[in-house]
Design a protein around this motif. Structure first.
Motif, PDB file in Angstrom:
ATOM      1  N   GLU A  80       0.810  -1.212   0.000  1.00  0.00           N
ATOM      2  CA  GLU A  80       0.000   0.000   0.000  1.00  0.00           C
ATOM      3  C   GLU A  80       0.843   1.262   0.000  1.00  0.00           C
ATOM      4  OE1 GLU A  80      -3.056   0.019   2.904  1.00  0.00           O
ATOM      5  OE2 GLU A  80      -3.652  -2.079   2.552  1.00  0.00           O
ATOM      6  N   TYR A  81       2.157   1.118   0.221  1.00  0.00           N
ATOM      7  CA  TYR A  81       3.063   2.258   0.196  1.00  0.00           C
ATOM      8  C   TYR A  81       4.330   1.849  -0.554  1.00  0.00           C
ATOM      9  CZ  TYR A  81       0.219   3.493   4.324  1.00  0.00           C
ATOM     10  OH  TYR A  81      -0.798   3.753   5.180  1.00  0.00           O
ATOM     11  N   LEU A  82       4.936   2.777  -1.274  1.00  0.00           N
ATOM     12  CA  LEU A  82       6.215   2.526  -1.941  1.00  0.00           C
ATOM     13  C   LEU A  82       6.970   3.850  -2.029  1.00  0.00           C
ATOM     14  CD1 LEU A  82       7.852   0.253  -3.312  1.00  0.00           C
ATOM     15  CD2 LEU A  82       7.035   1.142  -5.505  1.00  0.00           C
ATOM     16  N   ALA A  83       8.253   3.813  -1.636  1.00  0.00           N
ATOM     17  CA  ALA A  83       9.024   5.063  -1.594  1.00  0.00           C
ATOM     18  C   ALA A  83      10.497   4.776  -1.832  1.00  0.00           C
ATOM     19  CB  ALA A  83       8.846   5.762  -0.252  1.00  0.00           C
ATOM     20  N   PHE A  84      11.213   5.794  -2.397  1.00  0.00           N
ATOM     21  CA  PHE A  84      12.669   5.793  -2.419  1.00  0.00           C
ATOM     22  C   PHE A  84      13.158   6.333  -1.067  1.00  0.00           C
ATOM     23  CE2 PHE A  84      12.199   6.535  -7.180  1.00  0.00           C
ATOM     24  CZ  PHE A  84      12.462   5.212  -7.480  1.00  0.00           C
ATOM     25  N   TYR A  85      14.123   5.678  -0.444  1.00  0.00           N
ATOM     26  CA  TYR A  85      14.718   6.160   0.806  1.00  0.00           C
ATOM     27  C   TYR A  85      16.114   6.656   0.485  1.00  0.00           C
ATOM     28  CZ  TYR A  85      16.318   6.230   5.665  1.00  0.00           C
ATOM     29  OH  TYR A  85      16.812   6.611   6.874  1.00  0.00           O
ATOM     30  N   THR A  86      16.400   7.924   0.822  1.00  0.00           N
ATOM     31  CA  THR A  86      17.676   8.553   0.463  1.00  0.00           C
ATOM     32  C   THR A  86      18.618   8.612   1.652  1.00  0.00           C
ATOM     33  OG1 THR A  86      16.754  10.734   0.887  1.00  0.00           O
ATOM     34  CG2 THR A  86      16.595   9.902  -1.363  1.00  0.00           C
ATOM     35  N   ASP A  87      19.854   8.975   1.380  1.00  0.00           N
ATOM     36  CA  ASP A  87      20.912   8.968   2.382  1.00  0.00           C
ATOM     37  C   ASP A  87      20.623   9.950   3.509  1.00  0.00           C
ATOM     38  OD1 ASP A  87      23.427   7.973   3.245  1.00  0.00           O
ATOM     39  OD2 ASP A  87      24.331   9.904   2.724  1.00  0.00           O
ATOM     40  N   ASP A  88      19.822  10.988   3.249  1.00  0.00           N
ATOM     41  CA  ASP A  88      19.538  11.965   4.307  1.00  0.00           C
ATOM     42  C   ASP A  88      18.360  11.530   5.172  1.00  0.00           C
ATOM     43  OD1 ASP A  88      17.475  12.212   2.589  1.00  0.00           O
ATOM     44  OD2 ASP A  88      17.730  14.378   2.182  1.00  0.00           O
ATOM     45  N   GLY A  89      17.865  10.282   5.020  1.00  0.00           N
ATOM     46  CA  GLY A  89      16.783   9.790   5.853  1.00  0.00           C
ATOM     47  C   GLY A  89      15.409  10.177   5.381  1.00  0.00           C
ATOM     48  N   GLY A 131       5.565  -0.570   2.018  1.00  0.00           N
ATOM     49  CA  GLY A 131       4.876  -0.502   3.291  1.00  0.00           C
ATOM     50  C   GLY A 131       3.528  -1.203   3.295  1.00  0.00           C
ATOM     51  N   LEU A 132       3.169  -1.704   4.492  1.00  0.00           N
ATOM     52  CA  LEU A 132       1.869  -2.314   4.732  1.00  0.00           C
ATOM     53  C   LEU A 132       1.336  -1.810   6.073  1.00  0.00           C
ATOM     54  CD1 LEU A 132       2.749  -5.982   3.799  1.00  0.00           C
ATOM     55  CD2 LEU A 132       1.112  -4.568   2.562  1.00  0.00           C
ATOM     56  N   PRO A 133       0.022  -1.712   6.266  1.00  0.00           N
ATOM     57  CA  PRO A 133      -0.502  -1.321   7.572  1.00  0.00           C
ATOM     58  C   PRO A 133      -0.057  -2.302   8.652  1.00  0.00           C
ATOM     59  CG  PRO A 133      -2.213  -1.269   5.906  1.00  0.00           C
ATOM     60  CD  PRO A 133      -1.037  -1.915   5.284  1.00  0.00           C
ATOM     61  N   VAL A 134       0.179  -1.783   9.883  1.00  0.00           N
ATOM     62  CA  VAL A 134       0.580  -2.641  10.999  1.00  0.00           C
ATOM     63  C   VAL A 134      -0.499  -3.688  11.272  1.00  0.00           C
ATOM     64  CG1 VAL A 134       0.946  -2.643  13.494  1.00  0.00           C
ATOM     65  CG2 VAL A 134       2.155  -1.010  12.067  1.00  0.00           C
TER      66      VAL A 134
END
Length: 859
Positions: free
Chosen positions: A101-110, A173-176
């Protein structure tokens, strides 16, 4: 005497009954005592076991989710797409299809750069950051913009982004609540309280109405001193266990009620699973079981007493039981006899139906052959009419040959003689051959045919070319046969990693149609031999019901699977999976010069796949779904640096074919834009006209990267691909002398006419003995090869081959002998090899196969 006996029996029966009651009461009391202690111990083992089970399932689930995110990265690897939009679309499509349900790029700056879903943040950013920076996978918790708890699954991946930065990981990501579903699916009990906590005691998930945000606060507030321990000591022990990653178990007191507590580390995460179960629950269970044991004991005692009362009837009951068994045996024998008679009737009916179907199916092409032969003889001075007749004779002949081959294949399958020949093949060639063969039927029924190929990284694999083509032809041909005029057939081919390992690739083939479909009960036996739905809808379609049976057996022999879904009046969907070995290394295609192309196709799926494939070989591409849109786009780019250098035009567009569009393109923009047609099957030169004067060539669908490259290279000045050495080294057969042993004069004339066209010098031997005599009388190396029929008078092909090999001539053991016979079973082929022949090919004569064998042995 009778009264005394009755009194004795009555007293004896009463004493025995009393003794049984005392025994059962004592046994029940003792069992209840043992059960109470055992159940309390079982509670401890149960909780320990269920915690391990849940932890193991959690670990397996997280490993699956990590592998899914990794598969997303593998399917859309960094650097594959020069266009960020295409890369994002590919990542989003794959992630959504898996269920994230969620998708993101995670960068070096957090920071999280969302591809879709609301913005997320990590609850413990340091843990996520240190893991992905170190190239490790990570499972952690966070929240989205609405405050909803989220499970974050991160895999290291370095994607270039439009602002010039690069990601260090791809995070899905998925809901808890997904974790709660995992736990509840394994716990399946409302009697157990559970939660997931971090090492500092903070909650990731909890299933009760708890006010505290930290579990240690709950310990301080609710725990009571028990077994000499204070709440602070319980908290200290639990902290130590969490820090050391150890399991923890203890008995506690909450609100004057005893509880058992269990804690264990969850794999692939920094979380801990915490269980609580109340002793009162176990006490209720013990009491319930105690009552059950008591009832069972009383019931058992009553049963024994009843058994004693019924002892007088034992002999009669035994006799009755034996009589009943004898009657049942007679009934079973009668049922078996009736089933045997019904089976024989069904077998005879199946044979009659098969012979009837085969008689009809064989007579149909035979009538076509004989009828067209008569028409051809009456039109010898009309070349066009003669050519049409010969073409129809050829088609009917191939259909008749296919029916015979189906019968032979079915016989091989029943005798377990089906053998696969594993050779290098090209999936592109297989698909294009099938579309070319099926096109005449498609055009005759005015059907819409769409063939797609995507995510094909390994075009060249090892498989049985003939059997794989047979699978495709039977499946696609079945869809064409049972789809009415104007219907739609879709063929979709794609690849994914194979569970068999890195040396294999799994190919998926989907064949869909919107034809007449099948009844649900018929789908259960669709792969049975001679199976045809007993329905007026299919009676007009020819076929003996063998094609799908053979297809299923070939797929099984290849280790694949086939499934079918269908609804009457809605069409059918066949899904075939095959694991095939890769040919390594695959041919690497050099990048084409960077040019801009325009794809004009009203099929959104085909145009999207075409753009993706073009970009994968280094080109820039855009798509237009209808001509007016294409004209506007060409006009906008005209004279600019990003002008279009080439047009790829679908030939069969809804409401307007490619010929008219090509003519209008040429009229508006002259010859400055080369046009290539995209066609299903081969382009027929006879269809060229003034309208197609602007067309510079064609590319066959489905679009593979290799045929796109080869089709575009001449127009984009790309470096030529190196030719295969085998093709360069293929020997010239012109002038080679071939001795052919064949007792049928017509077969000889056909073979002579066909093979002479390729420069071979043919000589005829009417039987095996004449063949041996001609070989013996010829000068050394007088013949280059021998084609040998097997069934001949005077001397068979087997005897002739053995006689030639026994000859004292120097070339007797080296001259190639190739069997050409209608005997095509595996034991026939092996018998040929045992008698000294080099190879075998079946009739009717296949010129390409014979030439291939001659080139192989005459190098």
């Amino acid at each position: 005497m009778g009264k005394r006996t009755s009194r004795f029996l009555s007293i004896s029966l009463a004493l025995i009954s009393l003794f049984c009651i005392l025994i059962f009461v004592g046994q029940a009391a003792y069992i209840n005592y043992l059960g109470e202690n055992a159940l309390r111990q079982l509670g401890v083992f149960y909780m320990s076991g269920i915690s391990q089970q849940v932890a193991s399932h959690f670990g397996t689930t997280m490993e699956l989710r990590l592998s899914q995110v990794e598969s997303i990265v593998n399917s859309v690897p960094p650097g594959r797409y020069s266009n960020e939009t295409s890369m994002r679309i590919g990542l989003t499509y794959n992630a959504r299809s898996i269920g994230f349900e969620y998708l993101a790029f995670y960068t070096d700056d957090g920071s999280f750069h969302m591809l879709y879903g609301s913005q997320v943040t990590a609850d413990v950013p340091e843990a996520l950051h240190s893991s992905v920076q170190g190239g490790k996978y990570n499972v952690s918790a966070g929240k989205d913009a609405k405050g909803t708890p989220v499970v974050l699954i991160g895999v290291p991946a370095h994607y270039a982004m439009s602002d010039g930065s690069a990601s260090v990981a791809l995070v899905a990501g998925l809901p808890v609540s997904y974790l709660g579903d995992i736990l509840e699916s394994n716990i399946q009990s409302d009697l157990i309280e559970y939660s997931i906590i971090r090492g500092d005691g903070s909650y990731v998930l909890r299933n009760g109405s708890i006010e505290e945000q930290n579990y240690f606060d709950l310990v301080e507030r609710l725990y009571q001193p028990y077994n000499g321990k204070t709440p602070a000591q319980y908290a200290s022990e639990l902290r130590t266990a969490l820090t050391n990653g150890e399991n923890y178990t203890s008995e506690i007191m909450i609100s004057d009620e005893h509880w058992n507590i269990y804690c264990t580390r969850l794999p692939n995460s920094e979380w801990n699973l915490l269980f609580k179960i109340s002793h009162s629950t176990l006490d209720e269970t013990v009491n319930l079981l105690r009552n059950k044991w008591t009832y069972i004991s009383i019931g058992g005692c009553c049963l024994i007493i009843c058994a004693l009362l019924l002892a007088f009837f034992l002999i009669f009951w035994r006799y009755y039981h034996l009589t009943k068994k004898q009657m049942q045996a007679l009934d079973e024998a009668r049922r078996i006899a009736e089933e045997a008679m019904l089976s024989a009737e069904r077998s005879n009916k199946a044979k009659n139906e098969f012979l009837s179907n085969m008689s009809h199916d064989i007579r149909t092409p035979m009538n076509g052959i004989m009828g067209m032969a008569s028409v051809a003889m009456s039109n010898l001075d009309n070349p066009a009419r003669l050519r049409s007749c010969l073409k129809k004779i050829h088609v009917s002949g191939r259909h008749l040959s296919g029916l015979i081959n189906d019968m032979l294949d079915l016989s091989k399958i029943e005798n377990k003689n089906l053998v696969l020949n594993r050779n290098p093949i090209c999936l592109r060639d297989i698909m294009q051959n099938i579309t070319t063969i099926i096109q005449p039927q498609i055009q005759e029924k005015k059907q819409h045919f769409y063939a797609y190929a995507h995510d094909i990284c390994f075009e060249n694999v090892y498989s049985d070319r003939v059997r794989l083509s047979q699978i495709l032809l039977n499946t696609v041909g079945n869809a064409v046969k049972f789809t009415p005029e104007g219907g739609t057939i879709e063929v979709d081919l794609y690849e994914e990693p194979s569970p068999r390992g890195k040396l294999y690739v799994r190919s998926h083939l989907h064949v869909r149609d919107n034809g007449i479909g099948m009844a649900e009960e018929f789908q259960a036996r669709i792969f049975d031999a001679f199976a045809r739905e007993d329905n007026a809808r299919v009676d007009k379609e020819a076929g003996a019901g063998m094609g799908l049976t053979i297809t299923k057996h070939i797929i099984d022999a290849m280790g694949g699977t086939v499934t079918v879904k269908s609804r009457q009046g809605k069409g059918s969907h066949f899904h075939i999976t095959l694991d095939m070995e890769k040919i390594l290394p695959q041919k690497v295609l050099p990048d084409l010069p960077r040019r801009n192309l325009l794809v004009i196709d009203d099929d959104a799926i085909a145009s999207s796949l075409a753009v993706t494939s073009l970009e994968s070989i280094g080109l820039q591409a855009e798509a237009a779904s209808e001509p007016e849109q294409a004209f506007r786009m060409i006009e906008e780019h005209r004279g600019r640096e990003d002008r279009y250098h080439l047009i790829l035009l679908d030939w069969d567009m809804e409401g307007q074919n490619g010929n008219a569009i090509a003519k209008e393109l040429s009229g508006r923009f002259g010859q400055e834009l080369p046009i290539l047609l995209l066609t299903e099957g081969e382009w027929d030169e006879s269809e060229k006209s003034e309208e197609t004067a602007a067309v510079r060539g064609f590319i066959s669908k489905p679009l593979f990267r290799s045929n796109l490259y080869e089709g575009l290279r001449p127009f984009l000045e790309a470096p030529a691909l190196p030719q295969d050495r085998e093709e360069e080294a293929a020997p010239d057969l012109t002038g080679k002398r071939i001795l052919m042993a064949e007792d049928n004069e017509l077969n000889w004339e056909i073979a002579n006419a066909i093979l002479s066209e390729f420069g071979l010098v043919m000589e005829w031997a009417e039987n095996g003995q004449i063949c041996v005599e001609k070989f013996e009388q010829s000068p050394p190396a007088g013949y280059d090869a021998i084609l040998m029929d097997l069934r001949m008078p005077v001397m068979t092909g087997f005897e002739a081959a053995s006689a030639i090999r026994r000859s004292k001539r120097e070339d007797a053991r080296t001259i190639p002998i190739i069997a050409v016979s209608a005997d095509a079973f595996e034991d026939d082929i092996q018998k040929c090899l045992d008698h000294g022949m080099n190879a075998h090919t079946s009739k009717p004569i296949d010129a390409e196969k014979i030439l291939s064998l001659l080139r192989q042995y005459l190098r």
